[in-house]
Enzyme design. Structure first.
Site, PDB file in Angstrom:
ATOM      1  N   ASP A  31       0.832  -1.205   0.000  1.00 55.54           N
ATOM      2  CA  ASP A  31       0.000   0.000   0.000  1.00 55.54           C
ATOM      3  C   ASP A  31       0.867   1.256   0.000  1.00 55.54           C
ATOM      4  O   ASP A  31       0.527   2.261  -0.625  1.00 55.54           O
ATOM      5  CB  ASP A  31      -0.905   0.014   1.232  1.00 55.54           C
ATOM      6  CG  ASP A  31      -2.039  -0.993   1.106  1.00 55.54           C
ATOM      7  OD1 ASP A  31      -2.808  -1.120   2.072  1.00 55.54           O
ATOM      8  OD2 ASP A  31      -2.152  -1.655   0.061  1.00 55.54           O
ATOM      9  N   TYR A  34       2.084   1.939  -3.511  1.00 53.80           N
ATOM     10  CA  TYR A  34       0.961   2.348  -4.361  1.00 53.80           C
ATOM     11  C   TYR A  34       0.574   3.792  -4.047  1.00 53.80           C
ATOM     12  O   TYR A  34       0.377   4.617  -4.954  1.00 53.80           O
ATOM     13  CB  TYR A  34      -0.234   1.416  -4.135  1.00 53.80           C
ATOM     14  CG  TYR A  34      -1.438   1.779  -4.981  1.00 53.80           C
ATOM     15  CD1 TYR A  34      -2.348   2.743  -4.547  1.00 53.80           C
ATOM     16  CD2 TYR A  34      -1.650   1.175  -6.213  1.00 53.80           C
ATOM     17  CE1 TYR A  34      -3.442   3.106  -5.323  1.00 53.80           C
ATOM     18  CE2 TYR A  34      -2.744   1.527  -6.999  1.00 53.80           C
ATOM     19  CZ  TYR A  34      -3.624   2.498  -6.543  1.00 53.80           C
ATOM     20  OH  TYR A  34      -4.694   2.847  -7.309  1.00 53.80           O
ATOM     21  N   ASP A  35       0.449   4.110  -2.744  1.00 56.70           N
ATOM     22  CA  ASP A  35       0.035   5.459  -2.350  1.00 56.70           C
ATOM     23  C   ASP A  35       1.005   6.522  -2.852  1.00 56.70           C
ATOM     24  O   ASP A  35       0.590   7.624  -3.245  1.00 56.70           O
ATOM     25  CB  ASP A  35      -0.090   5.552  -0.827  1.00 56.70           C
ATOM     26  CG  ASP A  35      -1.321   4.817  -0.299  1.00 56.70           C
ATOM     27  OD1 ASP A  35      -2.204   4.492  -1.122  1.00 56.70           O
ATOM     28  OD2 ASP A  35      -1.384   4.561   0.912  1.00 56.70           O
ATOM     29  N   SER A  79     -15.648   7.537  -1.943  1.00 58.34           N
ATOM     30  CA  SER A  79     -14.283   7.409  -1.451  1.00 58.34           C
ATOM     31  C   SER A  79     -14.079   8.503  -0.407  1.00 58.34           C
ATOM     32  O   SER A  79     -14.974   9.307  -0.156  1.00 58.34           O
ATOM     33  CB  SER A  79     -13.305   7.577  -2.616  1.00 58.34           C
ATOM     34  OG  SER A  79     -11.984   7.401  -2.182  1.00 58.34           O
ATOM     35  N   GLU A 120     -13.189   7.541  14.057  1.00 60.21           N
ATOM     36  CA  GLU A 120     -13.361   6.095  13.942  1.00 60.21           C
ATOM     37  C   GLU A 120     -12.073   5.470  13.411  1.00 60.21           C
ATOM     38  O   GLU A 120     -11.260   6.159  12.784  1.00 60.21           O
ATOM     39  CB  GLU A 120     -14.489   5.761  12.961  1.00 60.21           C
ATOM     40  CG  GLU A 120     -15.824   6.366  13.309  1.00 60.21           C
ATOM     41  CD  GLU A 120     -16.863   6.158  12.213  1.00 60.21           C
ATOM     42  OE1 GLU A 120     -18.054   6.280  12.529  1.00 60.21           O
ATOM     43  OE2 GLU A 120     -16.486   5.878  11.058  1.00 60.21           O
ATOM     44  N   LYS A 122      -9.958   3.302  10.776  1.00 53.47           N
ATOM     45  CA  LYS A 122     -10.047   3.010   9.333  1.00 53.47           C
ATOM     46  C   LYS A 122      -9.576   1.568   9.130  1.00 53.47           C
ATOM     47  O   LYS A 122      -8.386   1.281   9.156  1.00 53.47           O
ATOM     48  CB  LYS A 122      -9.187   3.985   8.525  1.00 53.47           C
ATOM     49  CG  LYS A 122      -9.341   3.820   7.023  1.00 53.47           C
ATOM     50  CD  LYS A 122      -8.570   4.894   6.264  1.00 53.47           C
ATOM     51  CE  LYS A 122      -8.766   4.736   4.762  1.00 53.47           C
ATOM     52  NZ  LYS A 122      -8.229   3.482   4.249  1.00 53.47           N
ATOM     53  N   ASP A 124      -8.707  -2.098   7.576  1.00 54.24           N
ATOM     54  CA  ASP A 124      -7.997  -2.525   6.371  1.00 54.24           C
ATOM     55  C   ASP A 124      -8.544  -3.889   5.960  1.00 54.24           C
ATOM     56  O   ASP A 124      -7.976  -4.933   6.261  1.00 54.24           O
ATOM     57  CB  ASP A 124      -6.494  -2.589   6.668  1.00 54.24           C
ATOM     58  CG  ASP A 124      -5.661  -2.589   5.395  1.00 54.24           C
ATOM     59  OD1 ASP A 124      -6.250  -2.500   4.307  1.00 54.24           O
ATOM     60  OD2 ASP A 124      -4.422  -2.688   5.492  1.00 54.24           O
ATOM     61  N   TYR A 226     -20.384   1.023  10.138  1.00 54.98           N
ATOM     62  CA  TYR A 226     -20.127   2.417  10.517  1.00 54.98           C
ATOM     63  C   TYR A 226     -20.967   3.437   9.749  1.00 54.98           C
ATOM     64  O   TYR A 226     -20.780   4.635   9.944  1.00 54.98           O
ATOM     65  CB  TYR A 226     -18.646   2.752  10.313  1.00 54.98           C
ATOM     66  CG  TYR A 226     -18.083   2.302   8.976  1.00 54.98           C
ATOM     67  CD1 TYR A 226     -18.382   2.984   7.806  1.00 54.98           C
ATOM     68  CD2 TYR A 226     -17.276   1.162   8.906  1.00 54.98           C
ATOM     69  CE1 TYR A 226     -17.883   2.561   6.587  1.00 54.98           C
ATOM     70  CE2 TYR A 226     -16.772   0.732   7.684  1.00 54.98           C
ATOM     71  CZ  TYR A 226     -17.079   1.439   6.534  1.00 54.98           C
ATOM     72  OH  TYR A 226     -16.593   1.011   5.317  1.00 54.98           O
ATOM     73  N   LYS A 314      -4.214   8.953   7.248  1.00 56.52           N
ATOM     74  CA  LYS A 314      -3.448   7.726   6.995  1.00 56.52           C
ATOM     75  C   LYS A 314      -2.246   7.649   7.937  1.00 56.52           C
ATOM     76  O   LYS A 314      -1.494   8.611   8.086  1.00 56.52           O
ATOM     77  CB  LYS A 314      -2.952   7.705   5.545  1.00 56.52           C
ATOM     78  CG  LYS A 314      -4.078   7.686   4.515  1.00 56.52           C
ATOM     79  CD  LYS A 314      -4.616   6.294   4.295  1.00 56.52           C
ATOM     80  CE  LYS A 314      -3.706   5.500   3.375  1.00 56.52           C
ATOM     81  NZ  LYS A 314      -4.266   4.176   3.065  1.00 56.52           N
ATOM     82  N   CYS A 408      25.198 -27.456  14.100  1.00 53.49           N
ATOM     83  CA  CYS A 408      25.030 -26.190  14.821  1.00 53.49           C
ATOM     84  C   CYS A 408      26.003 -25.145  14.276  1.00 53.49           C
ATOM     85  O   CYS A 408      27.219 -25.409  14.201  1.00 53.49           O
ATOM     86  CB  CYS A 408      25.279 -26.396  16.319  1.00 53.49           C
ATOM     87  SG  CYS A 408      25.193 -24.861  17.271  1.00 53.49           S
ATOM     88  N   CYS A 411      28.599 -24.415  17.417  1.00 58.08           N
ATOM     89  CA  CYS A 411      29.526 -25.404  17.995  1.00 58.08           C
ATOM     90  C   CYS A 411      29.776 -26.605  17.088  1.00 58.08           C
ATOM     91  O   CYS A 411      30.608 -27.463  17.415  1.00 58.08           O
ATOM     92  CB  CYS A 411      29.000 -25.885  19.352  1.00 58.08           C
ATOM     93  SG  CYS A 411      27.492 -26.887  19.236  1.00 58.08           S
ATOM     94  N   CYS A 424      20.004 -27.751  18.698  1.00 60.20           N
ATOM     95  CA  CYS A 424      21.340 -28.219  19.061  1.00 60.20           C
ATOM     96  C   CYS A 424      21.243 -28.762  20.477  1.00 60.20           C
ATOM     97  O   CYS A 424      20.872 -28.041  21.403  1.00 60.20           O
ATOM     98  CB  CYS A 424      22.343 -27.066  18.997  1.00 60.20           C
ATOM     99  SG  CYS A 424      23.964 -27.505  19.688  1.00 60.20           S
ATOM    100  N   CYS A 430      27.858 -25.430  24.093  1.00 62.88           N
ATOM    101  CA  CYS A 430      27.472 -24.546  22.994  1.00 62.88           C
ATOM    102  C   CYS A 430      27.343 -23.130  23.565  1.00 62.88           C
ATOM    103  O   CYS A 430      26.424 -22.834  24.328  1.00 62.88           O
ATOM    104  CB  CYS A 430      26.146 -25.009  22.383  1.00 62.88           C
ATOM    105  SG  CYS A 430      25.652 -24.046  20.940  1.00 62.88           S
TER     106      CYS A 430
END
Length: 679
Positions: A31, A34-35, A79, A120, A122, A124, A226, A314, A408, A411, A424, A430
């Site tokens: 995101d 993209y933003d 939107s 509120e 947001k 996702d 909402y 955001k 390992c 050791c 191990c 060790c």
């Protein structure tokens, strides 16, 4: 022409990403990336005054999938305008105030009130638009392009938090919300899934936009509501009234909803939400601020794309992509060998990330990372926890191979595979195991040896052959002052701290031993129940399993630990050297007739008027057993703000929950339980 060429490239690139995200449910960028491209395109369009016909700024959603019946929304799904920082948010508020003042100057006889604000979360996930006719759910759809979406009624009906019927029966309404997958549900799903999900957002979107409702049901989705976008037979005067209508009609409204008269209080609330987002059991990528009064909303109206009376703030992204460069294998105090991914440095949530966690070989296999070296991967960061690799961006096996060690790395001892983890078993020789065990022994919640650190443990290992905690109590001033960076004062302080640690109580001592699969709550419960070290060491699995918070696996871990001769010898040495492991003080008389008497209680989330420790102390004084995890043995869960997976598990198991702190305080004072508290 240069700007036009850049815009054409941006539009083509963003439309490709939209196709992968919305149509194929297989995002190839984060995101955050993209933003950044989207904001660049918006700026170029504003500068040039040109908007290309297929620009993603001209539409809200993506293409419809074949196989779904289109649904035309009764009212548009808008939107939201975006604010990336507080300055942009203040600019939005200034525009709101100007429009309100302009209206009032022209309409002095019916002025608008001072704006109030709702804040509120947001979410996702995937936007849902539900249609109810005469109280019955008759359609559910995605947002689509804001005018027409995809009908997904059969899929949405599998979400148990969506009411199939509601009390309001006086006409048609459309209600908007968000379909989500809780993070605890995602973790449980991925634990056994043949094809793990990359993140909770994809999990929700992929399930809802799938033609098989059975698959949707398997994802155990959730939803928060909402908004009432369209309504017949009812009008609302403000946001509070509308939200109460949703609650009254059995819609799940997120409790994190706040109202303010002052815009400064709004900005303070946003900082609180951002700080606490990592404790939530679902993804959010910001907050939404709305003007509460509906008359003001009507006057402010809409632009071509979004309402002027709301804005999305955001947060800094917690997820992005980067290149997986290499994998190191580290040895812990139990001998577990875990992979650590080194990635190409990338900015994420305000810090530069270079290392990411990979839990084990099973994790690498499930996330399709076996052949991922040199390729791009999704990473996610929550709070200050080391970021986690979620999966490969593409499904192709086109990268270098991650080679699993068979010896390992510290050791050279042959490794053993137990479940999905490598171990191990060379606990005596060790170095990383020994240093980590001694560091844990000395830590604050254990023996609380001041001035001690992992560097000190490593130095004592190398130069004075300290191999187990008992060796610490045989150190002398003469040995310590010879060490580099150790003067007389530092040596004296360490020896004094070691002497003081001998008087720690049994619970601290048990925690310091590092018994596998036990934490502070379990070791305290063992100390309070048995009140004697030898009784703990000789307890059998049946006795242990009968205790709250201890299942079969933990019981076997405790029994196996104390059956190890190496462990027993080390404990005897510690006792011989003066470590006391004191029994806890005799408990105060416990009330036996309170609401909490005999109940096994789990505390989760944040309380406002009590600390968790204070609440636990008061509960125990009233006869409760306070434990750290929710199970079938749990009688009651007390959930404060931002409660996460424990609350979700309690709800799944049908365990009574107290979410009202005032109710809790009333019960602690001896008040009678309300209907919701009876258990």
């Amino acid at each position: 022409m240069d700007a036009m060429h850049t815009m054409e490239e941006l539009v083509a690139e963003l439309n490709k990403y939209n196709y992968y995200y919305y149509t194929l449910d297989a995002p190839i960028v984060s995101d955050k990336e993209y933003d950044a491209l989207y904001d660049k395109l918006v700026a170029l369009e504003a500068e040039s005054g040109i908007v290309l016909p297929d620009s993603p700024t001209q539409r809200v959603g993506g293409e419809l999938l074949k196989g779904f019946v289109p649904h035309r929304h009764l009212a548009p799904l808008w939107s939201l305008d975006k604010a990336q920082n507080i300055e942009q948010l203040r600019s939005w508020n200034a525009r709101v105030l100007k429009l309100v003042n302009d209206y009032n100057s022209k309409n002095p006889e019916q002025p608008l009130p001072e704006p109030g604000y709702a804040v509120e979360l947001k979410f996702d996930g995937l936007t849902l638009n539900l249609t109810y006719r005469d109280g019955r759910l008759v359609q559910a759809s995605t947002r689509g392009n804001g005018t027409t979406g995809e009908g997904i009624l059969a899929q949405v009906k599998t979400i148990k938090s969506v009411p199939l019927t509601i009390p309001f029966k006086d006409g048609v309404i459309e209600v908007q919300g968000e379909g989500i997958m809780n993070l605890s549900v995602l973790a449980e799903y991925n634990r056994t899934a043949a094809d793990p999900l990359k993140n909770a957002r994809n999990g929700a979107a992929g399930a809802l936009r799938n033609l098989n409702p059975k698959l949707t049901a398997e994802r155990k989705l959730n939803a928060f509501f909402y908004n009432v976008g369209y309504s017949e037979g009812i009008e609302f005067h403000d946001h509070q009234e509308m939200m109460q209508f949703l609650r009254d009609n059995r819609f799940k409204v997120n409790p994190y909803l706040a109202y303010f008269d002052s815009f400064d209080e709004v900005t303070e609330q946003l900082a609180e939400i951002e700080e606490g987002r990592s404790k939530l059991d679902y993804l959010i990528d910001g907050a939404v601020i709305k003007i509460t009064d509906f008359r003001i909303r009507e006057v402010l109206g809409y632009t071509d794309k979004f309402p002027r009376w709301a804005v999305a703030y955001k947060f800094e992204a917690e997820e992005t992509t980067t290149v997986l460069e290499s994998v190191d294998w580290n040895v812990g105090r139990t001998g577990k060998v875990t992979p650590l991914a080194r990635v190409e440095p990338v900015e994420l949530a305000g810090v530069t990330v270079q290392n990411c966690t990979l839990n084990n070989i099973g994790d690498i296999e499930r996330k399709n990372l076996k052949h991922a070296l040199g390729t791009r991967v999704f990473i996610r960061r929550s709070n200050d926890v080391i970021p986690e690799i979620l999966g490969k961006v593409t499904d192709e096996k086109d990268g270098g191979e991650i080679i699993y060690p068979d010896h390992c790395p510290a050791c050279g001892y042959p490794l053993e595979m137990r479940g999905a983890h490598l171990f191990c078993n060379n606990k005596l020789n060790c170095k990383p195991q020994i240093v980590a065990r001694i560091t844990h022994f000395a830590s604050r919640d254990a023996m609380d040896i001041e001035t001690f650190s992992d560097k000190t443990a490593s130095q004592l290992y190398d130069e004075l052959e300290v191999r187990e905690p008992a060796d610490l109590y045989e150190l002398t001033p003469e040995q310590l002052v010879k060490l580099e960076r150790f003067g007389e004062k530092k040596a004296s302080n360490l020896l004094q701290a070691l002497e003081e640690s001998k008087g720690r109580d049994l619970a601290s001592f048990l925690f310091a031993l590092g018994i596998p699969n036990t934490g502070k709550a379990t070791t305290k419960m063992l100390a309070d129940h048995f009140r004697d070290l030898n009784a703990v060491m000789t307890a059998n699995a049946e006795e242990l399993s009968a205790l709250p918070d201890i299942g079969g696996i933990v019981a076997e871990s405790i029994v196996s630990f104390f059956a190890d001769p190496f462990v027993v010898t080390g404990i005897r040495r510690l006792l011989d050297l003066g470590v006391q492991a004191k029994a806890p003080e005799a408990p105060a008389p416990v009330v036996t007739d309170s609401f909490f008497s005999g109940k096994t209680v789990v505390l989760t989330g944040t309380l406002q008027k009590l600390t968790r420790d204070e609440a636990a102390e008061r509960l125990e004084a009233l006869g409760a057993k306070v434990t750290g995890s929710v199970s079938k043995k749990t009688d009651l869960v007390i959930a404060g703000e931002k409660a996460g997976s424990k609350l979700a598990k309690a709800q799944t198991l049908g365990i009574p929950v107290i979410e009202d702190e005032e109710e809790l305080l009333r019960l602690l004072e001896g008040g009678a339980p309300s209907e919701g508290s009876k258990g």
